[in-house]
Design a protein around this motif. Structure first.
Motif, mmCIF file in Angstrom:
data_model
loop_
_atom_site.group_PDB
_atom_site.id
_atom_site.type_symbol
_atom_site.label_atom_id
_atom_site.label_comp_id
_atom_site.label_asym_id
_atom_site.label_seq_id
_atom_site.Cartn_x
_atom_site.Cartn_y
_atom_site.Cartn_z
ATOM 1 N N ALA A 77 -0.977 -3.690 19.861
ATOM 2 C CA ALA A 77 -0.784 -4.678 20.928
ATOM 3 C C ALA A 77 0.689 -4.955 21.210
ATOM 4 C CB ALA A 77 -1.483 -5.986 20.557
ATOM 5 N N SER A 78 1.584 -4.268 20.488
ATOM 6 C CA SER A 78 3.036 -4.458 20.648
ATOM 7 C C SER A 78 3.441 -5.912 20.455
ATOM 8 C CB SER A 78 3.496 -3.956 22.029
ATOM 9 O OG SER A 78 3.233 -2.577 22.174
ATOM 10 N N CYS A 79 2.811 -6.573 19.492
ATOM 11 C CA CYS A 79 3.128 -7.985 19.236
ATOM 12 C C CYS A 79 4.382 -8.140 18.385
ATOM 13 C CB CYS A 79 1.947 -8.677 18.562
ATOM 14 S SG CYS A 79 1.646 -8.164 16.849
ATOM 15 N N LEU A 80 4.850 -7.041 17.767
ATOM 16 C CA LEU A 80 6.096 -6.979 16.992
ATOM 17 C C LEU A 80 6.040 -7.723 15.670
ATOM 18 C CD1 LEU A 80 8.779 -7.331 19.817
ATOM 19 C CD2 LEU A 80 7.668 -5.272 18.970
ATOM 20 N N ASP A 81 4.843 -8.113 15.216
ATOM 21 C CA ASP A 81 4.721 -8.720 13.893
ATOM 22 C C ASP A 81 5.198 -7.739 12.828
ATOM 23 O OD1 ASP A 81 4.126 -11.301 13.315
ATOM 24 O OD2 ASP A 81 1.964 -11.107 13.446
ATOM 25 N N CYS A 82 4.883 -6.469 13.032
ATOM 26 C CA CYS A 82 5.308 -5.430 12.093
ATOM 27 C C CYS A 82 6.826 -5.291 12.085
ATOM 28 C CB CYS A 82 4.655 -4.103 12.454
ATOM 29 S SG CYS A 82 4.872 -3.633 14.197
ATOM 30 N N THR A 83 7.387 -5.311 13.271
ATOM 31 C CA THR A 83 8.825 -5.078 13.431
ATOM 32 C C THR A 83 9.665 -6.141 12.725
ATOM 33 O OG1 THR A 83 8.493 -3.923 15.521
ATOM 34 C CG2 THR A 83 10.682 -4.847 15.128
ATOM 35 N N PHE B 213 12.448 7.830 8.771
ATOM 36 C CA PHE B 213 12.686 8.249 7.392
ATOM 37 C C PHE B 213 13.292 7.131 6.544
ATOM 38 C CE2 PHE B 213 12.580 12.220 9.809
ATOM 39 C CZ PHE B 213 11.619 12.910 9.078
ATOM 40 N N ALA B 214 13.625 6.020 7.192
ATOM 41 C CA ALA B 214 14.101 4.857 6.441
ATOM 42 C C ALA B 214 12.942 4.121 5.767
ATOM 43 C CB ALA B 214 14.852 3.901 7.368
ATOM 44 N N CYS B 215 11.727 4.396 6.219
ATOM 45 C CA CYS B 215 10.537 3.726 5.679
ATOM 46 C C CYS B 215 10.248 4.194 4.255
ATOM 47 C CB CYS B 215 9.333 4.016 6.572
ATOM 48 S SG CYS B 215 7.750 3.468 5.884
ATOM 49 N N TYR B 216 10.031 3.225 3.342
ATOM 50 C CA TYR B 216 9.650 3.595 1.980
ATOM 51 C C TYR B 216 8.229 3.133 1.641
ATOM 52 C CZ TYR B 216 11.674 -1.107 1.069
ATOM 53 O OH TYR B 216 11.999 -2.449 1.095
ATOM 54 N N GLN B 217 7.417 2.912 2.684
ATOM 55 C CA GLN B 217 5.987 2.654 2.522
ATOM 56 C C GLN B 217 5.675 1.382 1.718
ATOM 57 O OE1 GLN B 217 3.168 4.600 3.819
ATOM 58 N NE2 GLN B 217 4.893 5.152 5.139
ATOM 59 N N PRO C 100 11.484 -4.460 6.198
ATOM 60 C CA PRO C 100 12.738 -4.665 5.472
ATOM 61 C C PRO C 100 13.783 -3.584 5.761
ATOM 62 C CG PRO C 100 11.087 -3.747 4.005
ATOM 63 C CD PRO C 100 10.391 -4.042 5.306
ATOM 64 N N ARG C 101 13.349 -2.517 6.441
ATOM 65 C CA ARG C 101 14.264 -1.420 6.746
ATOM 66 C C ARG C 101 14.711 -1.443 8.208
ATOM 67 N NH1 ARG C 101 16.884 0.614 3.006
ATOM 68 N NH2 ARG C 101 16.824 2.762 3.766
ATOM 69 N N GLY C 102 14.267 -2.458 8.953
ATOM 70 C CA GLY C 102 14.718 -2.621 10.334
ATOM 71 C C GLY C 102 14.122 -1.629 11.313
ATOM 72 N N ILE C 103 12.976 -1.055 10.981
ATOM 73 C CA ILE C 103 12.329 -0.110 11.890
ATOM 74 C C ILE C 103 11.495 -0.882 12.912
ATOM 75 C CG2 ILE C 103 10.689 1.810 12.082
ATOM 76 C CD1 ILE C 103 11.360 2.489 9.141
ATOM 77 N N ASP C 104 11.670 -0.572 14.178
ATOM 78 C CA ASP C 104 10.848 -1.177 15.223
ATOM 79 C C ASP C 104 9.573 -0.331 15.323
ATOM 80 O OD1 ASP C 104 9.647 -2.172 17.540
ATOM 81 O OD2 ASP C 104 11.574 -2.589 18.496
#
Length: 275
Positions: A66-72, A20-24, A76-80
């Motif tokens: 692929a769990s490469c963590l580029d997204c993580t 819920f920390a995600c603001y899209q 900006p909200r620190g969501i893994d």
């Protein structure tokens, strides 16, 4: 309790992440190298979890991740986000969604290809039994870290001549992410460039040197892996690279045209001449 609240609750329980920390903002989706094969973008997956929509459990996207963590590292909200994807996969399996069967089938195909003989299994078990119990106090180092600690300047002394090949170092994801265990800066790494300079090569940085190669999706015949391979190689060639070098066996397999950094060291140092 309805399934809407249940999905959000279970994802948080498994992943430890507050979706819920995600603001899209969409940064996770713009960073993901596998979106071509996904039916929903990563930020859309997060939104479905927020809404507790059961459709998220039927999406192919978590299985393509692929769990490469580029997204993580870009959130900006620190969501893994990778942990959220893993949580969705686990929920999908627990609830008997069909995607599980597809994954298991591919694991079975890999098992057939890499079956060990009985004597090989016995050797492995004997070797493990012969080892001391692991206490958890061993510090694991990548060989690149060992070389850096030894000193790249010392290595330079063993180089007979400056070969000067333009070499593009490809890091991929596992060397740099997660950031807490990465061996260099996740966005602007330099460790392979420093080694290449020390052994008389001309390092060439390129835009896609930290993008994931597609990881294990190559075992499933995912088209996006081949697309990624072409993009990564073309990105390196546009910067003038004559050769691409990596440290990861899976990256080498997926890229096909890459060399291990240790192979390049052998070329520069003349094999075992220096002892």
């Amino acid at each position: 309790m309805n399934s809407v609240k249940e999905i959000a609750k279970e994802v948080k329980l498994i992943s430890g992440q507050n979706v819920f920390a995600c603001y899209q903002c969409g940064r996770c989706s713009s960073a993901c190298p596998m979106t071509e094969e996904m039916d929903l973008l990563p930020n859309q997956i997060i939104r479905l979890v927020q809404m507790s929509d059961d459709a998220v459990l039927s999406s192919v996207t978590p299985w393509i991740c692929a769990s490469c963590l580029d997204c993580t590292i870009r959130c900006p909200r620190g969501i893994d986000v990778a942990k959220v994807m893993e949580a969705i996969r686990q929920l999908s399996i627990r609830r008997g969604i069909e995607k599980r069967e597809e994954l298991v089938r591919n694991f079975k195909e890999m098992d057939i290809s890499f079956q060990l003989k009985k004597e090989d299994i016995e050797k492995i078990n004997f070797f493990m039994d012969d080892e001391k119990d692991y206490s958890g106090k061993i510090r694991v180092k990548h060989f690149l870290e060992v070389l850096k600690e030894y000193g790249f300047n010392k290595i330079r002394n063993y180089v007979d001549e400056q070969i000067g090949i333009k070499v593009a170092p490809y890091y991929g994801c596992t060397l740099l992410r997660p950031e807490e265990i990465g061996i260099d800066d996740s966005q602007k790494p330099r460790i392979m460039e420093e080694l290449l300079e020390a052994i008389g090569m001309d390092p060439v940085s390129f835009p896609m040197q930290t993008v994931c190669c597609g990881s294990y999706n190559s075992a499933r015949g995912i088209k996006a892996v081949e697309t990624l391979r072409k993009k990564i190689l073309e990105s390196a060639k546009r910067e003038g690279a004559e050769l691409i070098v990596t440290s990861c066996p899976l990256c080498k397999y997926n890229l096909k045209e890459a060399m291990y950094f240790t192979e390049l060291m052998e070329m520069a140092l003349g094999g075992a001449r220096h002892g």
